[in-house]
Design a protein around this motif. Sequence first.
Motif, PDB file in Angstrom:
ATOM      1  N   ILE A  57       6.286   7.127  -5.439  1.00 18.46           N
ATOM      2  CA  ILE A  57       6.855   6.119  -4.542  1.00 18.46           C
ATOM      3  C   ILE A  57       5.874   5.820  -3.419  1.00 18.46           C
ATOM      4  CG2 ILE A  57       8.670   5.704  -2.838  1.00 18.46           C
ATOM      5  CD1 ILE A  57      10.523   7.357  -4.729  1.00 18.46           C
ATOM      6  N   PHE A  58       5.282   6.869  -2.825  1.00 16.84           N
ATOM      7  CA  PHE A  58       4.396   6.666  -1.684  1.00 16.84           C
ATOM      8  C   PHE A  58       3.007   6.211  -2.089  1.00 16.84           C
ATOM      9  CE2 PHE A  58       7.641   9.362   0.243  1.00 16.84           C
ATOM     10  CZ  PHE A  58       7.977   8.538   1.293  1.00 16.84           C
ATOM     11  N   ARG A  59       2.650   6.366  -3.335  1.00 15.43           N
ATOM     12  CA  ARG A  59       1.373   5.844  -3.802  1.00 15.43           C
ATOM     13  C   ARG A  59       1.421   4.328  -3.823  1.00 15.43           C
ATOM     14  NH1 ARG A  59       1.009   8.260  -8.809  1.00 15.43           N
ATOM     15  NH2 ARG A  59       1.012  10.216  -7.686  1.00 15.43           N
ATOM     16  N   GLY A  60       2.611   3.812  -3.972  1.00 16.88           N
ATOM     17  CA  GLY A  60       2.769   2.363  -3.996  1.00 16.88           C
ATOM     18  C   GLY A  60       2.374   1.794  -5.345  1.00 16.88           C
ATOM     19  N   SER A  61       2.540   0.536  -5.473  1.00 20.51           N
ATOM     20  CA  SER A  61       2.189  -0.140  -6.720  1.00 20.51           C
ATOM     21  C   SER A  61       1.791  -1.561  -6.370  1.00 20.51           C
ATOM     22  CB  SER A  61       3.390  -0.119  -7.674  1.00 20.51           C
ATOM     23  OG  SER A  61       4.465  -0.835  -7.119  1.00 20.51           O
ATOM     24  N   GLY A  62       1.566  -2.339  -7.389  1.00 24.46           N
ATOM     25  CA  GLY A  62       1.187  -3.726  -7.159  1.00 24.46           C
ATOM     26  C   GLY A  62       2.217  -4.481  -6.365  1.00 24.46           C
ATOM     27  N   ASP A  63       3.493  -4.217  -6.637  1.00 22.69           N
ATOM     28  CA  ASP A  63       4.496  -4.967  -5.907  1.00 22.69           C
ATOM     29  C   ASP A  63       4.696  -4.444  -4.485  1.00 22.69           C
ATOM     30  OD1 ASP A  63       5.935  -2.686  -6.819  1.00 22.69           O
ATOM     31  OD2 ASP A  63       6.809  -3.855  -8.431  1.00 22.69           O
ATOM     32  N   CYS A  64       4.285  -3.217  -4.188  1.00 25.87           N
ATOM     33  CA  CYS A  64       4.355  -2.728  -2.803  1.00 25.87           C
ATOM     34  C   CYS A  64       3.256  -3.359  -1.952  1.00 25.87           C
ATOM     35  CB  CYS A  64       4.226  -1.213  -2.748  1.00 25.87           C
ATOM     36  SG  CYS A  64       5.688  -0.346  -3.355  1.00 25.87           S
ATOM     37  N   ALA A  65       2.154  -3.737  -2.579  1.00 29.77           N
ATOM     38  CA  ALA A  65       1.035  -4.330  -1.844  1.00 29.77           C
ATOM     39  C   ALA A  65       1.182  -5.847  -1.706  1.00 29.77           C
ATOM     40  CB  ALA A  65      -0.280  -3.999  -2.542  1.00 29.77           C
ATOM     41  N   ALA A  66       2.102  -6.447  -2.434  1.00 29.31           N
ATOM     42  CA  ALA A  66       2.276  -7.899  -2.390  1.00 29.31           C
ATOM     43  C   ALA A  66       3.001  -8.314  -1.115  1.00 29.31           C
ATOM     44  CB  ALA A  66       3.076  -8.369  -3.607  1.00 29.31           C
ATOM     45  N   VAL A  67       2.586  -9.427  -0.550  1.00 30.26           N
ATOM     46  CA  VAL A  67       3.246 -10.001   0.619  1.00 30.26           C
ATOM     47  C   VAL A  67       3.958 -11.258   0.141  1.00 30.26           C
ATOM     48  CG1 VAL A  67       2.943 -10.971   2.913  1.00 30.26           C
ATOM     49  CG2 VAL A  67       1.492  -9.077   2.169  1.00 30.26           C
ATOM     50  N   ASP A  68       5.278 -11.158  -0.019  1.00 33.85           N
ATOM     51  CA  ASP A  68       6.065 -12.265  -0.543  1.00 33.85           C
ATOM     52  C   ASP A  68       6.683 -13.137   0.541  1.00 33.85           C
ATOM     53  OD1 ASP A  68       5.578 -11.377  -3.133  1.00 33.85           O
ATOM     54  OD2 ASP A  68       7.326 -10.065  -3.115  1.00 33.85           O
ATOM     55  N   TRP A  69       6.778 -12.616   1.748  1.00 34.89           N
ATOM     56  CA  TRP A  69       7.474 -13.312   2.827  1.00 34.89           C
ATOM     57  C   TRP A  69       6.807 -12.942   4.131  1.00 34.89           C
ATOM     58  CZ3 TRP A  69      10.203 -11.720   7.149  1.00 34.89           C
ATOM     59  CH2 TRP A  69      11.087 -12.646   7.718  1.00 34.89           C
ATOM     60  N   THR A  70       6.616 -13.911   5.007  1.00 33.53           N
ATOM     61  CA  THR A  70       6.049 -13.630   6.322  1.00 33.53           C
ATOM     62  C   THR A  70       6.835 -14.370   7.391  1.00 33.53           C
ATOM     63  OG1 THR A  70       4.458 -15.454   6.198  1.00 33.53           O
ATOM     64  CG2 THR A  70       3.699 -13.294   5.458  1.00 33.53           C
ATOM     65  N   PHE A  71       6.780 -13.823   8.588  1.00 34.87           N
ATOM     66  CA  PHE A  71       7.375 -14.451   9.758  1.00 34.87           C
ATOM     67  C   PHE A  71       6.429 -14.193  10.918  1.00 34.87           C
ATOM     68  CE2 PHE A  71      10.148 -14.169  13.546  1.00 34.87           C
ATOM     69  CZ  PHE A  71      10.604 -15.488  13.550  1.00 34.87           C
ATOM     70  N   LEU A  72       5.934 -15.251  11.534  1.00 35.97           N
ATOM     71  CA  LEU A  72       4.970 -15.152  12.627  1.00 35.97           C
ATOM     72  C   LEU A  72       3.754 -14.309  12.237  1.00 35.97           C
ATOM     73  CD1 LEU A  72       7.357 -14.673  15.686  1.00 35.97           C
ATOM     74  CD2 LEU A  72       6.244 -16.771  14.947  1.00 35.97           C
ATOM     75  N   GLY A  73       3.332 -14.443  11.011  1.00 34.78           N
ATOM     76  CA  GLY A  73       2.144 -13.753  10.534  1.00 34.78           C
ATOM     77  C   GLY A  73       2.359 -12.324  10.083  1.00 34.78           C
ATOM     78  N   GLY A  74       3.545 -11.810  10.199  1.00 32.35           N
ATOM     79  CA  GLY A  74       3.819 -10.427   9.803  1.00 32.35           C
ATOM     80  C   GLY A  74       4.656 -10.364   8.544  1.00 32.35           C
ATOM     81  N   SER A  75       4.361  -9.400   7.691  1.00 31.56           N
ATOM     82  CA  SER A  75       5.140  -9.218   6.467  1.00 31.56           C
ATOM     83  C   SER A  75       6.432  -8.459   6.778  1.00 31.56           C
ATOM     84  CB  SER A  75       4.316  -8.434   5.443  1.00 31.56           C
ATOM     85  OG  SER A  75       4.145  -7.100   5.865  1.00 31.56           O
ATOM     86  N   ILE A  76       7.264  -8.312   5.783  1.00 31.20           N
ATOM     87  CA  ILE A  76       8.507  -7.563   5.955  1.00 31.20           C
ATOM     88  C   ILE A  76       8.191  -6.134   6.373  1.00 31.20           C
ATOM     89  CG2 ILE A  76      10.544  -6.666   4.766  1.00 31.20           C
ATOM     90  CD1 ILE A  76      10.416  -9.173   2.974  1.00 31.20           C
ATOM     91  N   ALA A  77       7.170  -5.533   5.779  1.00 29.12           N
ATOM     92  CA  ALA A  77       6.801  -4.158   6.132  1.00 29.12           C
ATOM     93  C   ALA A  77       6.333  -4.065   7.581  1.00 29.12           C
ATOM     94  CB  ALA A  77       5.719  -3.647   5.188  1.00 29.12           C
ATOM     95  N   ASN A  78       5.570  -5.055   8.043  1.00 31.19           N
ATOM     96  CA  ASN A  78       5.125  -5.056   9.440  1.00 31.19           C
ATOM     97  C   ASN A  78       6.314  -5.126  10.394  1.00 31.19           C
ATOM     98  OD1 ASN A  78       2.535  -7.352   8.462  1.00 31.19           O
ATOM     99  ND2 ASN A  78       2.384  -5.141   8.517  1.00 31.19           N
TER     100      ASN A  78
END
Length: 169
Positions: free
Chosen positions: A122-143
Amino acid sequence: MLNWLDAAPRRVLALISAACVAMLAFGMYLQHVVGLEPCPMCIVQRYALIGVAVFAGLASARGQKGWWMGWGLLALATAGFGAFVAARQSWLQWYPPEFATCGRDFYGMIESYPISRAIPMIFRGSGDCAAVDWTFLGGSIANWSFICFVGIAVVLLALLARGLRARAA
């Protein structure tokens, strides 16, 4: 504002719990209305939000200082864990792995592998964990998730520190 922490710690904890529920509702909106599928790290962050909401809600349930400080400490630890996961996902988004694979989904990992192997996956992540699908004011959901978890942790830390200082006095 610090006086408000002293005057109404239970209200602050209830507000934190309500804010977490609102963020979960927004995540459900993004998933079911906008059509974004959550990655394994997003799901772990949702569980962390649920944990913070439950612990902060339990902390606000009774007025005894030991009760709300104990549950508040658990909420703080859970918020710290959520911030760690969000920071790791943000790092993966800024520095994506060379070989991005979509990998298994969260539940597939838990069902197919023992927990000792599933958690590192889970913590290694995958391709979909690295994808930025949505942004708000330049920040991704994770940010934004990281900012929210850190904000919650700062408020909880101030609340607990003020409670300990009042207890010592």
